[in-house]
Design an enzyme around this catalytic site. Structure first.
Site, PDB file in Angstrom:
ATOM      1  N   ASP A   1      14.464 -13.083 -32.312  1.00 16.90           N
ATOM      2  CA  ASP A   1      15.067 -13.169 -30.975  1.00 16.90           C
ATOM      3  C   ASP A   1      14.343 -14.164 -30.082  1.00 16.90           C
ATOM      4  O   ASP A   1      14.265 -13.977 -28.863  1.00 16.90           O
ATOM      5  CB  ASP A   1      15.091 -11.792 -30.294  1.00 16.90           C
ATOM      6  CG  ASP A   1      16.152 -10.868 -30.872  1.00 16.90           C
ATOM      7  OD1 ASP A   1      16.761 -11.223 -31.878  1.00 16.90           O
ATOM      8  OD2 ASP A   1      16.348  -9.776 -30.308  1.00 16.90           O
TER       9      ASP A   1
ATOM     10  N   CYS B   1      20.666 -10.959 -36.046  1.00 11.35           N
ATOM     11  CA  CYS B   1      19.612 -10.877 -37.067  1.00 11.35           C
ATOM     12  C   CYS B   1      20.116 -10.822 -38.504  1.00 11.35           C
ATOM     13  O   CYS B   1      19.773 -11.674 -39.331  1.00 11.35           O
ATOM     14  CB  CYS B   1      18.747  -9.639 -36.816  1.00 11.35           C
ATOM     15  SG  CYS B   1      17.996  -9.551 -35.189  1.00 11.35           S
TER      16      CYS B   1
ATOM     17  N   HIS C   1      15.444  -5.940 -42.957  1.00 16.75           N
ATOM     18  CA  HIS C   1      16.729  -5.951 -42.267  1.00 16.75           C
ATOM     19  C   HIS C   1      17.884  -6.507 -43.093  1.00 16.75           C
ATOM     20  O   HIS C   1      18.846  -7.067 -42.561  1.00 16.75           O
ATOM     21  CB  HIS C   1      16.611  -6.722 -40.949  1.00 16.75           C
ATOM     22  CG  HIS C   1      17.587  -6.239 -39.909  1.00 16.75           C
ATOM     23  ND1 HIS C   1      17.996  -7.013 -38.838  1.00 16.75           N
ATOM     24  CD2 HIS C   1      18.237  -5.053 -39.776  1.00 16.75           C
ATOM     25  CE1 HIS C   1      18.837  -6.331 -38.094  1.00 16.75           C
ATOM     26  NE2 HIS C   1      19.006  -5.130 -38.636  1.00 16.75           N
TER      27      HIS C   1
END
Length: 628
Positions: free
Chosen positions: A114, A153, A210
């Site tokens: 981010d 993401c 992730h």
């Protein structure tokens, strides 16, 4: 029993958590009987929880392939379609590499989280001097001035690891993997570390994963990494390592260490700053490398460091020993508390960058290292990140959501390329074939990307880039999808880049955001996401000349002179929408918390067995283990 907080460098007092019980992976074939496992060898799995250890056995394939792993864990995936990893995971060194050193470059791939266009020192309007180590690497390397990632993401990391657009691998929907998500990057995709591993590299991942964690075959060490230390989901607190949102009345921890044969919960690290843990692991990984005095290795290093910073929650870093005097001066110039916390996290990441370089130098490896850096998406203004002067931010397809800072540096970069800026159009998917090219690995067919290595090094300048198009994204489904099933939207929401022009369809007209100057200008604590569409506005279509108008202030969509190219771009986007993969996204699985409550940790849950009646014998009867 409560833990004693660690008071090492970066630790914070007062973060005590209770020890937790045990959970063990489960093979349904093994539990129901052993008729189908005679051809398989035992695969030891060690789980360390609350200081106790249990050794179990999983019936994996003869060479520990991903397909056999999926069979053993009953994940209901097509076995024939899963890429085999056995050549890399169970190589006998004498069978593959001669007893000489390999002069391949070590490669460090670092991903910030981010971090917006205005969020790294060398490119920032308000944080200059906050990241001296990253700034030095960028200034001595090649700055990628027209580099694009994805708008959030999970799709960005999937594209990075596969060399493909999210629309072609089912990762295009406007949602990320959350703790309860029963989906992940398709196991049919062979990813970057597997290619590196098959070609002699030792592969290690630290930080954020992730890309799916609901089954063990989705874990990083089942997909090509030798080791992993980090967290599985989208975010955790920086000191107690819990997921910020309560799930079924519990705050679960998310911090593990894994190899191809072992899986550990970190149950004694509460109170220690995550980056301190990452640095310890980095020292272990780099210190274990087999090097000679010249830094050459039988197995060169591929290190993937997916930084936690600067993603929310913006936990305040209070230990100023982590910062240099110049960084402390920068902090004093920031009048807004949220932005100041963000800056501290950037400084923490910069300190970890310094650790990577220093550790490699100590092992005489740095002189043969290529360092690649990118962010995964643009910054989120509700979490302290900013992209000014670019428009919009994370989750959306204006430049502020997808154009990020990136560079390639390190001594392995040819001298003539150092200190330069590359203006060629580049997408995050291009990093995969570029890294393979540098490593001397054959680039597979069927990618949506190209190697830019010859352009980055100045060996080729015509055309200006190997790509003229970027499919930023196309999504046909409504957003957000917190509850209920996916619903069709009224038309494709997407963005397409052709040369100078960029088409955006069905997008809310986001504005331009810059860091607040005082605390009065901010109304949240840096823990909100930016995924709420500004529904006070209707969606619109846009056409921009990005070269002439990088801040996207002049919408050319209704200019008659551009109608022909606009219609051609729209036709191309509709064709993509009609032929793209079905999204992998699916509704959350509430059953996962039943497993996590046994340990207090987020971990795989499908294909996991818990014997609630006999915790001393999590695997059933001892005779079953003997038969395995």
């Amino acid at each position: 029993m409560a833990e004693t907080p660690d008071t090492r460098y970066g630790a914070v007092d007062g973060h005590m958590e209770a020890d937790t019980p045990l959970m063990t992976p489960y093979s349904r074939e093994a539990h129901d009987g052993v008729a189908h496992v005679e051809r398989r060898r035992r695969w030891p799995l060690l789980m360390l929880v609350g200081g106790a250890a249990i050794a179990g056995t999983i019936a994996f394939g003869r060479r520990g392939s991903a397909s056999d792993a999926a069979t053993a864990l009953d994940t209901k995936v097509p076995m024939a379609s899963i890429p085999e990893l056995e050549e890399a995971e169970h190589i006998e060194e004498s069978d593959t590499l001669p007893d000489t050193r390999i002069n391949k470059p070590h490669i460090v791939l670092m991903v910030g989280d981010d971090m917006g266009w205005n969020d790294i020192g060398y490119g920032s309007l308000d944080l200059k001097g906050a990241s001296p180590n990253l700034d030095d690497l960028a200034s001595q390397g090649v700055r990628l001035e027209n580099f694009y990632s994805q708008h959030l993401c999970t799709p960005a990391r999937a594209s990075l690891m596969t060399g493909k657009y999210p629309v072609n691998i089912g990762m295009q929907h406007e949602e990320v993997i959350t703790p309860q998500s029963p989906w992940g990057l398709n196991l049919t995709e062979k990813i970057l570390p597997a290619f590196m591993k098959h070609n002699g590299y030792t592969t290690h991942a630290i930080g954020k994963w992730h890309l799916g964690h609901y089954t063990f075959p989705h874990m990083p060490t089942a997909r090509g990494f030798d080791t992993f230390a980090g967290y599985l989901t989208d975010q955790i607190h920086y000191y107690n390592h819990t997921y910020p949102q309560m799930l079924a009345g519990t705050y679960f921890r998310d911090l593990i260490s894994a190899t191809t044969t072992a899986f550990h919960f970190y149950s004694d690290k509460s109170g220690i700053l995550s980056d301190v843990l990452w640095r310890e692991k980095l020292a272990d990984v780099i210190g274990s490398m087999d090097t000679d005095g010249l830094g050459l290795n039988r197995h060169p290093l591929f290190l993937y460091f997916a930084a936690q910073t600067t993603h929310g929650p913006l936990d305040d870093i209070q230990d100023e020993r982590l910062f240099t005097d110049n960084q402390k001066k920068v902090l004093k110039t920031i009048g807004n508390e949220e932005r100041r916390r963000f800056a501290k996290l950037l400084m923490v990441m910069d300190k970890t960058t310094e650790t990577i370089v220093d550790q490699l130098r100590d092992r005489n490896m740095w002189n043969n290292t290529l360092f690649v850096y990118t962010s995964d998406n643009g910054g989120c203004s509700k979490s302290g990140g900013y992209n000014n002067p670019l428009r919009g931010g994370k989750h959306f397809l204006f430049e502020g959501g997808i154009k990020v800072r990136a560079f390639v540096g390190g001594p392995a970069l040819p001298e003539k390329a150092r200190g330069t800026r590359y203006q060629g159009l580049m997408h995050i998917s291009d990093l995969m074939p570029t890294i393979l090219d540098v490593a001397g690995v054959e680039i597979p067919h069927g990618l949506d990307s190209s190697s830019h290595w010859k352009w980055l090094t100045g060996d080729r300048i015509h055309p200006a880039s190997p790509r003229n198009e970027i499919i930023h994204n196309v999504d046909l489904w409504s957003f957000p999808t917190d509850v209920g099933l996916i619903e069709m939207d009224d038309g494709p929401r997407g963005a397409l880049r052709w040369g100078d022009l960029k088409l955006i369809t069905r997008m809310w007209p986001l504005g331009w955001y810059k860091p607040p100057l005082t605390d009065d200008d901010s109304d949240n604590e840096g823990i909100e996401d930016c995924n709420s569409a500004p529904d006070q506005y209707a969606v619109s279509d846009f056409l921009f000349n990005i070269t002439a108008d990088p801040e996207e202030k002049h919408n050319l969509y209704y200019i008659d002179a551009l109608s022909e190219v606009r219609d051609a771009m729209m036709e191309r986007l509709l064709s993509i929408a009609g032929n793209m993969s079905t999204p992998s996204w699916s509704l959350s699985d509430p059953d996962c918390v039943l497993y996590w409550k046994e340990t207090g940790f987020i971990s795989p849950w499908q294909g996991v067995y818990i014997d609630a009646e006999d915790r001393d014998n999590m695997w059933g009867k001892p005779s079953m283990l003997e038969e395995l």
